[in-house]
Scaffold this motif. Structure first.
Motif, mmCIF file in Angstrom:
data_model
loop_
_atom_site.group_PDB
_atom_site.id
_atom_site.type_symbol
_atom_site.label_atom_id
_atom_site.label_comp_id
_atom_site.label_asym_id
_atom_site.label_seq_id
_atom_site.Cartn_x
_atom_site.Cartn_y
_atom_site.Cartn_z
ATOM 1 N N GLY A 1 0.793 -1.226 0.000
ATOM 2 C CA GLY A 1 0.000 0.000 0.000
ATOM 3 C C GLY A 1 0.823 1.272 0.000
ATOM 4 N N ARG A 2 2.164 1.138 -0.032
ATOM 5 C CA ARG A 2 3.024 2.315 -0.007
ATOM 6 C C ARG A 2 3.230 2.850 -1.411
ATOM 7 N NH1 ARG A 2 8.612 3.316 1.276
ATOM 8 N NH2 ARG A 2 9.030 1.256 0.466
ATOM 9 N N ALA A 3 2.991 4.141 -1.608
ATOM 10 C CA ALA A 3 3.188 4.771 -2.917
ATOM 11 C C ALA A 3 4.589 5.374 -2.983
ATOM 12 C CB ALA A 3 2.139 5.850 -3.153
ATOM 13 N N VAL A 4 5.301 5.058 -4.069
ATOM 14 C CA VAL A 4 6.647 5.606 -4.278
ATOM 15 C C VAL A 4 6.767 6.059 -5.726
ATOM 16 C CG1 VAL A 4 7.733 4.167 -2.507
ATOM 17 C CG2 VAL A 4 7.615 3.351 -4.872
ATOM 18 N N PRO A 5 7.650 6.991 -6.022
ATOM 19 C CA PRO A 5 7.859 7.379 -7.428
ATOM 20 C C PRO A 5 8.458 6.211 -8.209
ATOM 21 C CG PRO A 5 8.853 8.975 -5.916
ATOM 22 C CD PRO A 5 8.483 7.777 -5.111
ATOM 23 N N LEU A 6 7.977 5.992 -9.412
ATOM 24 C CA LEU A 6 8.575 4.945 -10.251
ATOM 25 C C LEU A 6 10.050 5.253 -10.491
ATOM 26 C CD1 LEU A 6 8.213 2.371 -11.946
ATOM 27 C CD2 LEU A 6 7.584 3.822 -13.880
ATOM 28 N N ALA A 7 10.386 6.543 -10.507
ATOM 29 C CA ALA A 7 11.777 6.953 -10.723
ATOM 30 C C ALA A 7 12.710 6.432 -9.633
ATOM 31 C CB ALA A 7 11.861 8.481 -10.805
ATOM 32 N N SER A 8 12.150 5.988 -8.495
ATOM 33 C CA SER A 8 12.997 5.447 -7.414
ATOM 34 C C SER A 8 13.649 4.127 -7.828
ATOM 35 C CB SER A 8 12.179 5.249 -6.132
ATOM 36 O OG SER A 8 11.180 4.250 -6.321
ATOM 37 N N LEU A 9 13.187 3.523 -8.924
ATOM 38 C CA LEU A 9 13.777 2.264 -9.407
ATOM 39 C C LEU A 9 14.985 2.505 -10.314
ATOM 40 C CD1 LEU A 9 10.608 0.125 -10.265
ATOM 41 C CD2 LEU A 9 11.950 0.159 -8.158
ATOM 42 N N ARG A 10 15.317 3.789 -10.524
ATOM 43 C CA ARG A 10 16.491 4.082 -11.357
ATOM 44 C C ARG A 10 17.736 3.436 -10.773
ATOM 45 N NH1 ARG A 10 14.963 10.226 -12.509
ATOM 46 N NH2 ARG A 10 15.396 10.342 -10.290
ATOM 47 N N GLY A 11 18.676 3.127 -11.660
ATOM 48 C CA GLY A 11 19.935 2.524 -11.203
ATOM 49 C C GLY A 11 20.206 1.191 -11.855
ATOM 50 N N ARG A 12 19.137 0.542 -12.341
ATOM 51 C CA ARG A 12 19.300 -0.708 -13.085
ATOM 52 C C ARG A 12 18.433 -0.662 -14.336
ATOM 53 N NH1 ARG A 12 19.002 -5.780 -9.083
ATOM 54 N NH2 ARG A 12 17.422 -4.593 -7.970
ATOM 55 N N TRP A 13 18.666 -1.595 -15.233
ATOM 56 C CA TRP A 13 17.859 -1.694 -16.452
ATOM 57 C C TRP A 13 16.488 -2.255 -16.071
ATOM 58 C CZ3 TRP A 13 19.677 0.051 -21.116
ATOM 59 C CH2 TRP A 13 21.051 0.325 -21.187
ATOM 60 N N LEU A 14 15.422 -1.626 -16.528
ATOM 61 C CA LEU A 14 14.068 -2.072 -16.222
ATOM 62 C C LEU A 14 13.400 -2.610 -17.476
ATOM 63 C CD1 LEU A 14 12.841 1.026 -14.142
ATOM 64 C CD2 LEU A 14 14.034 -1.019 -13.299
ATOM 65 N N MET A 15 12.917 -3.841 -17.399
ATOM 66 C CA MET A 15 12.042 -4.376 -18.452
ATOM 67 C C MET A 15 10.630 -4.266 -17.916
ATOM 68 S SD MET A 15 13.460 -7.654 -20.573
ATOM 69 C CE MET A 15 13.883 -8.605 -19.147
ATOM 70 N N ILE A 16 9.790 -3.520 -18.622
ATOM 71 C CA ILE A 16 8.467 -3.176 -18.101
ATOM 72 C C ILE A 16 7.361 -3.746 -18.974
ATOM 73 C CG2 ILE A 16 6.889 -1.244 -17.702
ATOM 74 C CD1 ILE A 16 9.249 0.419 -16.815
ATOM 75 N N SER A 17 6.357 -4.309 -18.307
ATOM 76 C CA SER A 17 5.134 -4.771 -18.960
ATOM 77 C C SER A 17 3.955 -4.120 -18.250
ATOM 78 C CB SER A 17 5.037 -6.303 -18.867
ATOM 79 O OG SER A 17 3.812 -6.757 -19.386
ATOM 80 N N VAL A 18 2.911 -3.797 -19.009
ATOM 81 C CA VAL A 18 1.712 -3.157 -18.453
ATOM 82 C C VAL A 18 0.501 -4.048 -18.717
ATOM 83 C CG1 VAL A 18 0.199 -1.132 -18.573
ATOM 84 C CG2 VAL A 18 2.669 -0.858 -18.891
ATOM 85 N N ASP A 19 -0.287 -4.323 -17.677
ATOM 86 C CA ASP A 19 -1.498 -5.150 -17.839
ATOM 87 C C ASP A 19 -2.384 -5.001 -16.612
ATOM 88 O OD1 ASP A 19 -1.670 -6.952 -20.299
ATOM 89 O OD2 ASP A 19 0.412 -7.259 -19.688
#
Length: 198
Positions: free
Chosen positions: A66-84
């Motif tokens: 339930g904690r909201a964080v900026p997606l930008a906080s995941l910076r630092g590694r390569w992200l493979m993203i899927s949306v569904d």
């Protein structure tokens, strides 16, 4: 005199052979460019996003805690993203499987890659999916904000694609709908090999 003439001829043939060897690559490049006319300037399977789109600072994601964080906080590694959506139909599960496999095939480099599933609703994730992809970050995000950030094509939606974000937080590549995982792997392997970031 005869020997001198023979040496001179041999020298001429040697010089001609060297000129041919040196000139062949140049002639071949001109032939390739002007006759064969290669199309495009890239060898990547995925479509490069130009200009790059940084993760919007206002784009927040929510975990199961339930904690909201900026997606930008995941910076630092390569992200493979899927949306569904959270129910995760067959197409969704296929993308998650492809992302997991592409990451796994990177060997020692796989820790540089994070697989991320951005869920666009509050539907419960099936236990089968949770169990199959424990290393995938499963986060909720607003569908309109994602659609604005993640470009699709004229005939697809953001839910049709797998996206790649670099460690600086820039969206840089979109893979085709119903992608070939072996070709995604080739792109990711090349990026990890030639990039020192992340």
């Amino acid at each position: 005199m005869q020997r001198s003439r023979g040496s001179w001829r041999r020298g001429r043939w040697t010089l001609l052979l060297i000129a041919l060897i040196c000139g062949a690559p140049i002639a071949l490049s001109y032939f390739t460019y002007y006759v064969i006319k290669p199309k495009g300037g890239t060898t990547s399977y995925g479509t490069l996003i130009e200009p790059q789109r940084p993760i919007p600072e206002a784009l927040t994601v929510t975990g199961d805690d339930g904690r909201a964080v900026p997606l930008a906080s995941l910076r630092g590694r390569w992200l493979m993203i899927s949306v569904d959506g959270g129910a995760c139909d067959e197409a969704c599960a296929t993308k998650l499987y492809f992302m997991r496999q592409v990451r796994a095939t990177q060997g020692a480099e796989r820790e540089r890659v994070v697989t991320v599933w951005l869920r666009t609703d509050n539907a419960a994730v099936p236990d089968k999916i949770k169990g199959a992809y424990p290393d995938t970050r499963m986060l909720r995000a607003g569908a309109p904000a994602l659609a604005q950030w993640l470009p699709a094509t004229d005939t697809t939606k953001d839910t049709d694609h797998i996206y790649l974000v670099d460690p600086n937080g820039n969206l840089m590549m979109r893979f085709p709908a119903q992608a070939d995982p072996s070709k995604i792997k080739q792109d990711v392997t090349k990026l990890l090999k030639w990039s020192s970031i992340g």
